[in-house]
Write a protein that holds these residues in place. Sequence first.
Motif, PDB file in Angstrom:
ATOM      1  N   THR A  67       0.840  -1.197   0.000  1.00  0.00           N
ATOM      2  CA  THR A  67       0.000   0.000   0.000  1.00  0.00           C
ATOM      3  C   THR A  67       0.875   1.246   0.000  1.00  0.00           C
ATOM      4  OG1 THR A  67      -1.871  -1.024   1.120  1.00  0.00           O
ATOM      5  CG2 THR A  67      -1.639   1.323   1.378  1.00  0.00           C
ATOM      6  N   LEU A  68       1.896   1.254   0.869  1.00  0.00           N
ATOM      7  CA  LEU A  68       2.780   2.420   0.935  1.00  0.00           C
ATOM      8  C   LEU A  68       3.547   2.577  -0.372  1.00  0.00           C
ATOM      9  CD1 LEU A  68       4.075   2.133   4.598  1.00  0.00           C
ATOM     10  CD2 LEU A  68       2.271   3.580   3.684  1.00  0.00           C
ATOM     11  N   VAL A 108      -4.503  15.209   1.236  1.00  0.00           N
ATOM     12  CA  VAL A 108      -5.762  14.602   0.780  1.00  0.00           C
ATOM     13  C   VAL A 108      -5.471  13.606  -0.349  1.00  0.00           C
ATOM     14  CG1 VAL A 108      -7.935  15.049  -0.380  1.00  0.00           C
ATOM     15  CG2 VAL A 108      -7.230  16.480   1.506  1.00  0.00           C
ATOM     16  N   ALA A 109      -4.561  13.984  -1.241  1.00  0.00           N
ATOM     17  CA  ALA A 109      -4.226  13.095  -2.356  1.00  0.00           C
ATOM     18  C   ALA A 109      -3.594  11.803  -1.852  1.00  0.00           C
ATOM     19  CB  ALA A 109      -3.292  13.808  -3.320  1.00  0.00           C
ATOM     20  N   VAL A 110      -2.717  11.913  -0.851  1.00  0.00           N
ATOM     21  CA  VAL A 110      -2.084  10.706  -0.299  1.00  0.00           C
ATOM     22  C   VAL A 110      -3.143   9.807   0.316  1.00  0.00           C
ATOM     23  CG1 VAL A 110      -0.515   9.856   1.472  1.00  0.00           C
ATOM     24  CG2 VAL A 110       0.124  11.829   0.115  1.00  0.00           C
ATOM     25  N   SER A 111      -4.080  10.425   1.050  1.00  0.00           N
ATOM     26  CA  SER A 111      -5.121   9.630   1.689  1.00  0.00           C
ATOM     27  C   SER A 111      -5.976   8.926   0.645  1.00  0.00           C
ATOM     28  CB  SER A 111      -5.939  10.544   2.596  1.00  0.00           C
ATOM     29  OG  SER A 111      -7.295  10.302   2.486  1.00  0.00           O
ATOM     30  N   ARG A 112      -6.244   9.618  -0.466  1.00  0.00           N
ATOM     31  CA  ARG A 112      -7.009   9.004  -1.553  1.00  0.00           C
ATOM     32  C   ARG A 112      -6.232   7.835  -2.155  1.00  0.00           C
ATOM     33  NH1 ARG A 112     -10.669  10.441  -5.936  1.00  0.00           N
ATOM     34  NH2 ARG A 112     -11.343   8.338  -6.382  1.00  0.00           N
ATOM     35  N   ALA A 113      -4.918   8.017  -2.319  1.00  0.00           N
ATOM     36  CA  ALA A 113      -4.092   6.958  -2.916  1.00  0.00           C
ATOM     37  C   ALA A 113      -4.057   5.723  -2.022  1.00  0.00           C
ATOM     38  CB  ALA A 113      -2.678   7.477  -3.159  1.00  0.00           C
ATOM     39  N   ILE A 114      -4.012   5.942  -0.700  1.00  0.00           N
ATOM     40  CA  ILE A 114      -3.958   4.797   0.218  1.00  0.00           C
ATOM     41  C   ILE A 114      -5.261   4.005   0.150  1.00  0.00           C
ATOM     42  CG2 ILE A 114      -3.981   4.199   2.668  1.00  0.00           C
ATOM     43  CD1 ILE A 114      -1.928   6.339   3.135  1.00  0.00           C
ATOM     44  N   GLY A 115      -6.387   4.721   0.042  1.00  0.00           N
ATOM     45  CA  GLY A 115      -7.671   4.036   0.039  1.00  0.00           C
ATOM     46  C   GLY A 115      -8.083   3.505  -1.318  1.00  0.00           C
ATOM     47  N   GLU A 116      -7.319   3.812  -2.363  1.00  0.00           N
ATOM     48  CA  GLU A 116      -7.696   3.387  -3.713  1.00  0.00           C
ATOM     49  C   GLU A 116      -7.687   1.858  -3.807  1.00  0.00           C
ATOM     50  OE1 GLU A 116      -9.132   4.481  -6.223  1.00  0.00           O
ATOM     51  OE2 GLU A 116      -8.830   2.508  -7.076  1.00  0.00           O
ATOM     52  N   THR A 117      -8.726   1.338  -4.420  1.00  0.00           N
ATOM     53  CA  THR A 117      -8.914  -0.112  -4.355  1.00  0.00           C
ATOM     54  C   THR A 117      -8.859  -0.816  -5.709  1.00  0.00           C
ATOM     55  OG1 THR A 117     -10.386   0.271  -2.500  1.00  0.00           O
ATOM     56  CG2 THR A 117     -10.403  -1.906  -3.475  1.00  0.00           C
ATOM     57  N   MET A 118      -9.700  -0.390  -6.645  1.00  0.00           N
ATOM     58  CA  MET A 118      -9.871  -1.211  -7.844  1.00  0.00           C
ATOM     59  C   MET A 118      -8.600  -1.276  -8.696  1.00  0.00           C
ATOM     60  SD  MET A 118     -12.521  -2.426  -7.102  1.00  0.00           S
ATOM     61  CE  MET A 118     -12.548  -3.645  -8.395  1.00  0.00           C
ATOM     62  N   ILE A 119      -7.862  -0.171  -8.785  1.00  0.00           N
ATOM     63  CA  ILE A 119      -6.650  -0.175  -9.605  1.00  0.00           C
ATOM     64  C   ILE A 119      -5.677  -1.227  -9.078  1.00  0.00           C
ATOM     65  CG2 ILE A 119      -4.685   1.199 -10.367  1.00  0.00           C
ATOM     66  CD1 ILE A 119      -6.434   3.654 -10.189  1.00  0.00           C
ATOM     67  N   LEU A 166     -10.065  -1.431   9.667  1.00  0.00           N
ATOM     68  CA  LEU A 166      -9.909  -0.502  10.776  1.00  0.00           C
ATOM     69  C   LEU A 166      -8.600   0.269  10.647  1.00  0.00           C
ATOM     70  CD1 LEU A 166     -11.344   0.333  13.407  1.00  0.00           C
ATOM     71  CD2 LEU A 166      -9.860  -1.244  14.613  1.00  0.00           C
ATOM     72  N   MET A 167      -7.535  -0.453  10.291  1.00  0.00           N
ATOM     73  CA  MET A 167      -6.242   0.213  10.152  1.00  0.00           C
ATOM     74  C   MET A 167      -6.296   1.234   9.014  1.00  0.00           C
ATOM     75  SD  MET A 167      -2.526  -1.421   9.961  1.00  0.00           S
ATOM     76  CE  MET A 167      -1.149  -0.500   9.323  1.00  0.00           C
ATOM     77  N   LEU A 168      -6.933   0.834   7.905  1.00  0.00           N
ATOM     78  CA  LEU A 168      -7.084   1.723   6.751  1.00  0.00           C
ATOM     79  C   LEU A 168      -7.878   2.966   7.149  1.00  0.00           C
ATOM     80  CD1 LEU A 168      -6.287   1.293   3.779  1.00  0.00           C
ATOM     81  CD2 LEU A 168      -8.581   0.462   3.368  1.00  0.00           C
ATOM     82  N   PHE A 169      -8.951   2.743   7.912  1.00  0.00           N
ATOM     83  CA  PHE A 169      -9.806   3.841   8.338  1.00  0.00           C
ATOM     84  C   PHE A 169      -9.018   4.846   9.166  1.00  0.00           C
ATOM     85  CE2 PHE A 169     -12.766   5.509  11.619  1.00  0.00           C
ATOM     86  CZ  PHE A 169     -13.592   6.239  10.789  1.00  0.00           C
ATOM     87  N   PHE A 170      -8.229   4.340  10.108  1.00  0.00           N
ATOM     88  CA  PHE A 170      -7.489   5.262  10.966  1.00  0.00           C
ATOM     89  C   PHE A 170      -6.397   5.985  10.178  1.00  0.00           C
ATOM     90  CE2 PHE A 170      -9.108   2.858  14.766  1.00  0.00           C
ATOM     91  CZ  PHE A 170      -9.873   3.925  15.204  1.00  0.00           C
ATOM     92  N   MET A 171      -5.760   5.278   9.240  1.00  0.00           N
ATOM     93  CA  MET A 171      -4.716   5.934   8.442  1.00  0.00           C
ATOM     94  C   MET A 171      -5.298   7.116   7.667  1.00  0.00           C
ATOM     95  SD  MET A 171      -2.684   2.646   6.946  1.00  0.00           S
ATOM     96  CE  MET A 171      -1.447   3.342   5.875  1.00  0.00           C
ATOM     97  N   THR A 172      -6.409   6.871   6.944  1.00  0.00           N
ATOM     98  CA  THR A 172      -6.971   7.946   6.122  1.00  0.00           C
ATOM     99  C   THR A 172      -7.599   9.027   6.996  1.00  0.00           C
ATOM    100  OG1 THR A 172      -8.953   6.615   5.884  1.00  0.00           O
ATOM    101  CG2 THR A 172      -7.398   6.552   4.088  1.00  0.00           C
ATOM    102  N   LEU A 173      -8.207   8.616   8.119  1.00  0.00           N
ATOM    103  CA  LEU A 173      -8.829   9.609   9.008  1.00  0.00           C
ATOM    104  C   LEU A 173      -7.767  10.558   9.546  1.00  0.00           C
ATOM    105  CD1 LEU A 173     -11.559  10.338  10.376  1.00  0.00           C
ATOM    106  CD2 LEU A 173     -10.724   9.111  12.360  1.00  0.00           C
ATOM    107  N   ALA A 174      -6.626   9.988   9.988  1.00  0.00           N
ATOM    108  CA  ALA A 174      -5.557  10.828  10.528  1.00  0.00           C
ATOM    109  C   ALA A 174      -5.097  11.822   9.467  1.00  0.00           C
ATOM    110  CB  ALA A 174      -4.406   9.957  10.999  1.00  0.00           C
ATOM    111  N   LEU A 175      -4.900  11.341   8.238  1.00  0.00           N
ATOM    112  CA  LEU A 175      -4.439  12.230   7.171  1.00  0.00           C
ATOM    113  C   LEU A 175      -5.466  13.325   6.889  1.00  0.00           C
ATOM    114  CD1 LEU A 175      -2.847   9.680   4.710  1.00  0.00           C
ATOM    115  CD2 LEU A 175      -1.688  11.498   5.930  1.00  0.00           C
ATOM    116  N   ASN A 176      -6.756  12.950   6.850  1.00  0.00           N
ATOM    117  CA  ASN A 176      -7.781  13.947   6.552  1.00  0.00           C
ATOM    118  C   ASN A 176      -7.885  15.004   7.637  1.00  0.00           C
ATOM    119  OD1 ASN A 176      -8.446  12.814   4.142  1.00  0.00           O
ATOM    120  ND2 ASN A 176     -10.044  11.513   4.981  1.00  0.00           N
ATOM    121  N   ILE A 177      -7.830  14.564   8.896  1.00  0.00           N
ATOM    122  CA  ILE A 177      -7.925  15.538   9.999  1.00  0.00           C
ATOM    123  C   ILE A 177      -6.726  16.481   9.947  1.00  0.00           C
ATOM    124  CG2 ILE A 177      -7.810  15.770  12.502  1.00  0.00           C
ATOM    125  CD1 ILE A 177      -9.532  13.306  12.724  1.00  0.00           C
TER     126      ILE A 177
END
Lengths: 397, 416
Positions: free
Chosen positions: A174-175, A312-323, A372-383
């Motif tokens: 992911t990273l 925000v872009a990094v958080s989007r990249a981490i959560g990107e799934t289908m690609i 859960l880990m994904l959620f916290f990673m993106t949440l932290a970045l967004n906040i």
Amino acid sequence: MTDLSQSQTAQGAAASEQPTAAGSLRRKRRIGEVIIQSFLFLCGFLSIFITMGIVYELGKESLLFFGSRQWENSNKPITQRIEVDTTQFAVSTSGFTLDIEDLIRVDEELMLITGLDETLVTVERGFDGSEAVAHNAGAVIEIATEATLREFFTTTQWNPQIGQFGIWALATSTLLTSAIAVVVALPLGLATAVYLSEYASQKARNTLKPILEILAGVPTVVYGYFALTFMTPLLRSIFGKDVVAIYNTASAGIVIGILILPLVSSMSEDALSAVPRSLREAAYGLGATRLETAVKVVVPAAFSGIVAAFIVAVSRAIGETMIVAIAAGAGPAFTFNPFQSAETMTGHIVRISGGDLSYDSLDYNSIFAIGLMLFFMTLALNIFSQRIVRRFREVYE
Amino acid sequence: MSTATQHTSREQFSSNLERRHRVGRIWFLLFQASMVVGIVALTVLLLNIANSSFGYVAFHYGNPPEEFVGEGVDIEAAPKEDLIAILQDNISPGLFARFESERSFSSRSQANVYDLVLDYVLVPEIDAQWSLLQSLNQRDEIQAQVGAEFPDSIVEFQSWVDYDFIRSPQSSFVEIAGVRTAIFGSLWTIGIAILFAFPIGVGAAIYLEEYAGDSLINRVIRTNINNLAGVPSIIYGILGLAIFVRALEPFTSGSVFGIGDPTTSNGRTILSAGLTLGLLVLPLIIINAQEAIRAVPSSLRQASYGIGATRWQTTWNHVLPVAMPGIMTGTILAISRAIGETAPLVVIGASTFIQVDPDGPFSKFTTLPIQIFQWTARPQNVFRNLAAAASLTLLGLLLSLNASAILMRNRFRRRL
């Protein structure tokens, strides 16, 4: 609309009935208004409920995951018959090594190892409520493996079925894909934003911006198709087919970069345009060229907005799934080689849940732990990014 | 002495100025080039899809049509009665009876019967396919190659995306597979998502913009909505799996109402998918609607309050009508995001192979993006053409949605 006009006439009639009453001008309690306001509040409050739902469901199933116990055959049979009250017995030398404090299972009975002397094992019988019974020689010892937080964050192999719970096997890829995406999107996105905001004419901006926004509107599954059928063959023809695997993180990362490019450029452009004109004019007045004004005055002034866009872009990249699910490959692998196949956290969730997933199985619980880990990673970045934007707003208002 | 220094510094300045302008020009070109990269990427993406959506195919019939209608007769144009006769003679009576019970042959169209004949009697098999670029540039090579390798095959220029592709249900035969069930699935799920998310989203936006003060709870709601908009879509899929598919299974599979087929769908229904997508687009709808409501000038509200209207009367009669075009535009944009979503639907368990149209919220479903994913993930190359054609269909659907959003905005925009 008709309801309303009726209610208005009704009010008019009510007013004309008691025109002299002094109380008629006082604020009336209107039940309808209160009901409507409560309903609207509930609509707003639902969002909190959704967040709590996410945290609760992910947390609940993750706890099941971390408490789950897997049994692994140690290939170590006991060498003598154990009676109901025997607490010390010999085991064969083959198979796994045992340790003090290890939980073992013989037939259906759980035992906790309290002492160890070469092949002689001292145990506490009938552990965890299981019944102590006699076992025949040759019965197999199974060792318990538990998914612990420590193992989750410190080991690098992911295969819950055989007791490997290292999230890093998935997190590194992911990273890796996110890093590649960021390397592609940040310079290009920032340069595009500078061009649009500082160089392009109004007319050019009005045509170019919507074109970039089309890129952001293309469904990610189509990007996945693009990565697999265009980017991967392109990389393979450049670097050689033996270097680049068919499924690889580089191809997925580059295409994620294209996906988040419009996000970076449009958010950065907003930040750049928000810089007051007076700053630019002051720079030109001092004799700065257009580039110097842009790079030394405007970009630093908009810096926090640009950083927020990046995050925000990094958080989007981490959560990107289908690609990544299509192009990065199946099967967790702990690798930093971008040309090899490696499954990301999101890709793993998609693959696991794509098959027949039975409730309360280890796989089922594991996707919640990863989620859960994904959620916290993106949440932290967004906040974090919202904090930065808020500071940025204070500067110019 | 001082004039000398002035002289050199002026020389330095002008040489420096030239250098600065040169650097400026170089960077300008770099900025322009990065702008072009984005546009090139978009062009290549579209070309790549178009490239696989059209092109030559070489195929042969498992049972050539000459066996049934004689040489030189076009079986596709044969009368319906002949086609039914061919079908009856060549498939098992059980299968024929099944078709009859699905829909009687008298009410089927000629084209529909032809599809069945094609599917079960002629059985076309694709030997090879070429991309659009190859088809345009290497026509002769393709003809020669087919002549050498597949002497019995027919070479035809195939547009993978066409009316038949959109009209036909899914099939395991590449030649006749279509996206009809997937399009219906997409429309159903999106419809439910709108029904669920639009009223709640607009309600929440009205509350936040017209009613909410600056209390702690309202601040928390605002921050929370922004955070929800940033949550990856796959998390919503996991949430949907836990809540709609599992916890609310009796409701989402329809067994509470005594309808639906709980044994097959297990809560993995259109309703679950629609509600999940609804949750996903809710924060987007709220944020867009908030912006539209905020753009309504406050003079309008004050005028309304001035003549004694209550808060809700003001909102309903004056604010909402003005804000509605903006709200609709924002909603359509949110919906077009939902149509392209794949990951949450994979997680809640979209079915991959469905041949009958969904007949209600409690049926199993597949959607366009799911189809693209499935076809892309197959190892055989020929399915890539189907994936490209489905992508083109999806992009067309999105384009028309966005165009309608722009039209609606222009048409209903009120001058204030």
